[in-house]
Write an enzyme that holds these catalytic residues in place. Structure first.
Site, PDB file in Angstrom:
ATOM      1  N   LYS A  45       6.885  -0.890  11.644  1.00 47.85           N
ATOM      2  CA  LYS A  45       5.993   0.262  11.516  1.00 47.85           C
ATOM      3  C   LYS A  45       4.974   0.169  12.650  1.00 47.85           C
ATOM      4  CE  LYS A  45       6.534   0.818   6.518  1.00 47.85           C
ATOM      5  NZ  LYS A  45       5.908   0.802   5.175  1.00 47.85           N
ATOM      6  N   ARG A  78      14.245   0.736  10.949  1.00 46.35           N
ATOM      7  CA  ARG A  78      14.594  -0.117   9.817  1.00 46.35           C
ATOM      8  C   ARG A  78      16.097  -0.267   9.703  1.00 46.35           C
ATOM      9  NH1 ARG A  78      12.027   1.624   4.154  1.00 46.35           N
ATOM     10  NH2 ARG A  78      10.416   2.439   5.528  1.00 46.35           N
ATOM     11  N   HIS A 122       1.737   6.173  -1.838  1.00 43.25           N
ATOM     12  CA  HIS A 122       0.921   6.053  -0.618  1.00 43.25           C
ATOM     13  C   HIS A 122      -0.372   6.835  -0.877  1.00 43.25           C
ATOM     14  CE1 HIS A 122       3.828   4.446   2.346  1.00 43.25           C
ATOM     15  NE2 HIS A 122       4.744   5.196   1.761  1.00 43.25           N
ATOM     16  N   ASP A 126       1.588  -1.085   1.092  1.00 38.52           N
ATOM     17  CA  ASP A 126       1.017   0.224   1.438  1.00 38.52           C
ATOM     18  C   ASP A 126       1.211   1.247   0.321  1.00 38.52           C
ATOM     19  OD1 ASP A 126       3.718   0.756   1.812  1.00 38.52           O
ATOM     20  OD2 ASP A 126       3.545   1.268   3.940  1.00 38.52           O
ATOM     21  N   ARG A 127       1.862   0.847  -0.802  1.00 35.04           N
ATOM     22  CA  ARG A 127       2.032   1.762  -1.932  1.00 35.04           C
ATOM     23  C   ARG A 127       1.607   1.064  -3.218  1.00 35.04           C
ATOM     24  NH1 ARG A 127       7.050   3.859  -3.121  1.00 35.04           N
ATOM     25  NH2 ARG A 127       8.036   1.918  -2.544  1.00 35.04           N
ATOM     26  N   ASP A 180       5.274  -4.334   1.081  1.00 34.19           N
ATOM     27  CA  ASP A 180       4.365  -4.520   2.223  1.00 34.19           C
ATOM     28  C   ASP A 180       2.972  -3.959   1.960  1.00 34.19           C
ATOM     29  OD1 ASP A 180       5.175  -1.821   2.457  1.00 34.19           O
ATOM     30  OD2 ASP A 180       4.884  -1.828   4.620  1.00 34.19           O
ATOM     31  N   SER A 207       9.439  -3.043   4.331  1.00 30.54           N
ATOM     32  CA  SER A 207       8.788  -2.187   3.346  1.00 30.54           C
ATOM     33  C   SER A 207       9.265  -2.533   1.934  1.00 30.54           C
ATOM     34  CB  SER A 207       9.030  -0.717   3.696  1.00 30.54           C
ATOM     35  OG  SER A 207       8.211   0.112   2.920  1.00 30.54           O
ATOM     36  N   HIS A 208       9.771  -1.530   1.176  1.00 28.92           N
ATOM     37  CA  HIS A 208      10.204  -1.786  -0.202  1.00 28.92           C
ATOM     38  C   HIS A 208      11.724  -1.914  -0.298  1.00 28.92           C
ATOM     39  CE1 HIS A 208      10.423   2.539   0.401  1.00 28.92           C
ATOM     40  NE2 HIS A 208      11.385   2.545  -0.492  1.00 28.92           N
ATOM     41  N   ASP A 239       3.908  -2.540  -3.605  1.00 26.11           N
ATOM     42  CA  ASP A 239       5.250  -2.623  -3.044  1.00 26.11           C
ATOM     43  C   ASP A 239       5.319  -3.805  -2.070  1.00 26.11           C
ATOM     44  OD1 ASP A 239       3.980  -1.616  -0.742  1.00 26.11           O
ATOM     45  OD2 ASP A 239       5.644  -0.285  -0.249  1.00 26.11           O
TER      46      ASP A 239
END
Length: 461
Positions: free
Chosen positions: A114, A16, A325, A242-243, A240, A104-105, A238
């Site tokens: 990822k 990232r 997560h 995943d949270r 993407d 991501s966030h 979030d």
């Protein structure tokens, strides 16, 4: 041909960086070459690729796909969607790995990657290997691979709903202009009840608020919606997907460990005595609740790749982190999926037979510090934690070494650990009283002082 990455981009769980500063299309191409070579050497031939809604994601995806194909890999593009949709594709399509292009966030100018390798988490040394192979140009050349598009969003949404048995609720949903929006729009059409949606249009600039539901400031719009419409509860995602974040009907946040305590109820009814994993930052309330429900609580290291690996090792059906997560292996694939967590949460509330607000009200009142993050010298961060551990053990303190130092006292507990991804120490404390919390924080500061550091200004994520 060789390629060198900016070292700051090769992180513990993903790659990232800031687009145009530390991350460029050339990096994406090199990731494709190295990852593709590793897949080929492991006997694989096909990789699924997905992307989030950031402005830079299509360009990064194109370079990544080109790199994979040059290494002789056939690519299946699943298009725009949340990271768990890519994980789903990797689990159900005939592929040997998967890569999601996502920041991501992080803020809008970030992006990253990822990865999943033959159904397992790809992290730590795996990511360093991508860097080493690229620096040496250790890449296989094959006949240029093919590329095809797979439209899996409807299959994915169908899978989220498989076997669903939940009640009729009035729910607010905040997608924060992240990659979850199109999935949630389809999902709520299949769910019973009444649904009110915010910010489902994918926009990589995140014009309404930053999509990180663990920061309570980002839940202001959802709280307003739940209050105005008098909804039962609200769910947030979030960038993407995943949270997950959640609030009850009174707008109170339901934190990651509290969500896990709710989700554990149906799982432990269906898998009595099962191991349920949470990270070291989770409340003692959660561990006590899992035991009370007849489960085996297991405290493990923070980090989604580490938790996924531990789940496989222990056969745990459910796991979660404070960061939101939540991982499901019971009737699912073992990865973290906020969309699936949302569906399972609705089901769990229905099974418990109380309103979300009542469930939240019945949870023990604990007082927590926020996660305190402060910058330290990278070369000292692990050493400081070791020094603290040595002193505490010499004093006969009740210490758990799973991931840093977690110390139990009559007042509650405190934690000090080194971040795996930044030059940061992370501290947290929890007590039943404000005075107790003050005493715990004083212990953290005392131990830090003995190692010559103090809790400085808050470090950014």
């Amino acid at each position: 041909m060789t390629h060198r990455f900016d070292p700051s981009t090769l992180r513990e769980y993903d790659i990232r960086g800031i687009v145009g500063k530390t991350l460029a299309a050339e990096d994406a191409h090199a990731i494709g070459r190295s990852f593709g070579t590793l897949i080929r050497r492991a006997g694989g031939t096909r990789v699924a690729v997905g992307r989030d809604g950031r402005a830079s994601s299509p360009q990064m995806e194109a370079a990544l796909v080109d790199g994979l194909r040059q290494s002789g890999i056939n690519v299946v593009r699943v298009g725009l969607g949340p990271t768990p949709m890519l994980y789903y594709a990797e689990a159900v399509l005939e592929v040997d790995g998967g890569i999601q292009v996502t920041g991501s966030h992080n803020p809008a100018d970030y992006n990253g990657f990822k990865m999943v390798f033959q159904h397992r988490a790809f992290f730590g040394e795996d990511i360093q290997k991508i860097g080493a192979m690229s620096a040496e140009g250790d890449w296989d050349d094959g006949e240029t691979g093919t590329v095809e598009d797979a439209d899996i969003i409807d299959d994915y949404v169908g899978r989220l709903m498989a076997g669903y048995a939940g009640g009729d609720y009035r729910i607010g949903w905040d997608c924060g202009n992240g990659a979850s929006g199109p999935v949630i729009e389809k999902l709520v059409k299949l769910l019973p009840g009444e649904h009110h949606l915010l910010f489902t249009e994918v926009d990589g600039e995140f014009p309404n608020h930053h999509p990180d539901p663990t920061d309570e400031a980002n839940l202001a719009d959802l709280k307003r919606l739940v209050a105005e419409k008098n909804l039962d509860f609200g769910l947030a995602f979030d960038g993407d997907g995943d949270r997950i974040g959640a609030i009850d009907g009174e707008g109170r946040v339901i934190w990651g460990d509290q969500l896990l305590s709710i989700l554990a109820v149906p799982v432990l009814r269906e898998v009595p005595g099962a191991t349920i994993i949470a990270d070291v930052k989770a409340s003692q309330m959660l561990y006590d609740r899992i035991a009370e429900l007849g489960g085996e609580p297991l405290m493990w290291k923070t980090g989604h790749s580490l938790i996924k690996t531990k789940m496989k090792e222990t056969g745990a059906p459910l796991a979660g982190e404070m960061s939101g997560h939540i991982f499901f292996a019971h009737d699912y694939y073992g990865f973290d999926d906020a969309q699936y967590a949302a569906v399972q949460l609705i089901r769990a509330v229905h099974m418990i037979g109380k309103s979300m607000t009542q469930i939240r009200s019945e949870m023990p009142d604990m007082i927590n510090t926020p996660e305190m993050r402060f910058q330290v010298d990278e070369s000292r961060k692990f050493a400081i934690v070791d020094e603290v551990l040595d002193r505490l053990e010499a004093d006969g303190s009740d210490v758990n070494r799973t991931d840093g130092a977690r110390v139990n006292t009559d007042d509650g507990w405190w934690l000090l650990r080194a971040s795996n991804t930044q030059d940061v120490l992370v501290a947290r404390a929890e007590s039943k009283s404000a005075d107790g919390l003050d005493r715990l924080v004083a212990q953290i500061d005392d131990q830090l002082a003995k190692s010559g550091v103090e809790r400085g200004p808050q470090a950014a994520h």
